[in-house]
Motif scaffolding. Structure first.
Motif, short mmCIF file in Angstrom:
data_model
loop_
_atom_site.label_atom_id
_atom_site.label_comp_id
_atom_site.label_asym_id
_atom_site.label_seq_id
_atom_site.Cartn_x
_atom_site.Cartn_y
_atom_site.Cartn_z
N ALA A 65 11.57 -18.81 24.02
CA ALA A 65 11.88 -19.50 25.27
C ALA A 65 10.65 -19.61 26.16
O ALA A 65 10.36 -20.69 26.71
N LEU A 66 9.91 -18.51 26.31
CA LEU A 66 8.73 -18.53 27.18
C LEU A 66 7.66 -19.50 26.68
O LEU A 66 7.05 -20.23 27.46
N VAL A 67 7.43 -19.51 25.37
CA VAL A 67 6.44 -20.45 24.81
C VAL A 67 6.92 -21.89 24.99
O VAL A 67 6.12 -22.79 25.28
N SER A 68 8.21 -22.13 24.84
CA SER A 68 8.76 -23.47 25.04
C SER A 68 8.63 -23.91 26.50
O SER A 68 8.40 -25.09 26.78
N LEU A 69 8.75 -22.97 27.41
CA LEU A 69 8.67 -23.27 28.83
C LEU A 69 7.23 -23.40 29.32
O LEU A 69 6.93 -24.25 30.17
N LEU A 70 6.33 -22.55 28.79
CA LEU A 70 5.00 -22.40 29.39
C LEU A 70 3.85 -22.66 28.44
O LEU A 70 2.70 -22.69 28.86
N GLY A 71 4.13 -22.83 27.14
CA GLY A 71 3.05 -23.04 26.18
C GLY A 71 2.62 -21.75 25.52
O GLY A 71 3.19 -20.67 25.75
#
Length: 362
Positions: free
Chosen positions: A185-191
């Motif tokens: 989720a964090l990578v999807s949101l922030l890269g």
């Protein structure tokens, strides 16, 4: 239409069976297999699946099978996935990609060598909740993201899971089990993440099972059960994550993203929906936001359907090997950082997964 062979008829298989049978129109089951034949027979009858395989070899030699859906236990992922890739079958695997970074690296290599795709869970980031949050960030609702926090705190799974021992063996633990939801989720949101540091511990070396099937049995704990990590994202965002099987109760948020103009409260990344709350300097209070995308119910298998679309039509799919390998490296590096007492620079990166179309339905 892509034909899927399911390997592993455990607890998580039920939602895949339900959704592939009833929700997604571009995938269907060729058959199922489990090392306990009765499990496979039961689900084949319940979901009207045409074939029960006798062993993995029978799946790999079946020309009707396009994709192997690997729902085995974490420490079994590598053997099943690697054999399927060598047989030139596409693979979609439950999380984590492998029980170690070395296993994950080899699976990515095998997929490329054999000209097939590998992808895997979690696909919850494709749900209405997180997809809406991605759009809110992309559209500037919180300004420039500057920080993030994520918390998965519980007392472990031995009170409810019918067979919880594997959670405390190689490939298990709170980071390898639940971390993929939060980090994907964090990578999807922030890269992508470029560097991490971490502290880890095992608070209790034994666990008492109180769920019905194995009530009273003792588990020897072989993994870290409380992990605290810091992440430096390539974008400049600094993130914090804590995952634990040692906490009775907490009141921390699932995920929060902090921006120059506001704060976004992201729903539980182990779900496809959940409550989204947005605070801005203008509103001066958290307000619940509506979904802007489909798939707010439990839609496990959505990543598999997206992969099947890419197989048939070309192009990228979202829950791809690069993403799940990057998440595996993040998780592995927290423990490496603790052992080496230094920050660990990651060797992998990934492009943020493309957003779903607002009303996409597979």
């Amino acid at each position: 239409m892509q034909k899927v062979a399911l390997v592993g008829c455990g607890a998580i298989s039920r939602i895949y069976l339900k959704n592939i049978t009833n929700v997604f129109s571009n995938v269907e089951f060729a058959g199922v297999y489990d090392i306990v034949p009765e499990k496979a027979t039961k689900v084949s009858e319940e979901y009207n699946i045409p074939k029960v395989y006798n062993d993995l070899d029978e799946i790999l030699n079946d020309p009707n099978v396009d994709i192997v859906l690997n729902l085995t236990r974490p420490y079994e992922h590598f053997e099943v996935s690697s054999r399927a890739l060598k047989a030139k079958k596409h693979v979609y695997c439950e999380k984590p990609l492998g029980a170690s970074l070395e296993e994950g690296k080899e699976l990515i290599r095998l997929a490329k060598e054999n000209g097939v795709l590998i992808g895997g869970a979690p696909d919850t980031f494709l749900g209405a909740g997180i997809q809406t949050c991605i759009k809110l960030i992309n559209d500037g609702f919180i300004g420039t993201p500057i920080g993030a926090s994520a918390f998965m705190l519980c007392r472990g799974h031995e009170t409810w899971h019918p067979d919880p021992e594997f959670y405390y063996k190689r490939g298990g633990g709170p980071m390898m089990d639940m971390g993929p939801y939060y980090l994907t989720a964090l990578v999807s949101l922030l890269g992508p993440v470029k560097a991490v540091s971490g502290m880890t511990k095992t608070s209790f070396d034994k666990r008492l099972i109180t769920s019905k099937q194995h009530y009273g049995e003792i588990i020897d704990v072989d993994v870290k059960t409380h992990i605290a990590g810091m992440m430096a994202f390539e974008s400049g965002v600094i993130g914090t994550i804590i995952t634990s099987f040692d906490v009775y109760k907490a009141q921390m948020p699932f995920i929060e993203i902090y921006g120059s103009e506001g704060t976004l409260s992201v729903p539980d990344p182990n779900t496809f929906g959940g409550t989204i709350k947005l605070f801005t300097a203008q509103t001066k209070e958290f307000k619940e936001m509506p979904y802007l995308f489909n798939y707010s119910e439990n839609s496990r298998g959505l990543g598999l359907a997206d992969m099947a679309y890419a197989i048939e039509n070309g192009g990228d799919f979202r829950a791809n090997g690069d993403l799940i390998y990057h998440v595996l490296e993040i998780m592995s590096s927290f423990e490496e950082s603790c052992e080496q007492r230094k920050q660990v620079d990651l060797t992998s990166t990934v492009t943020k997964p493309k957003q779903l179309c607002k009303k996409l339905m597979y």
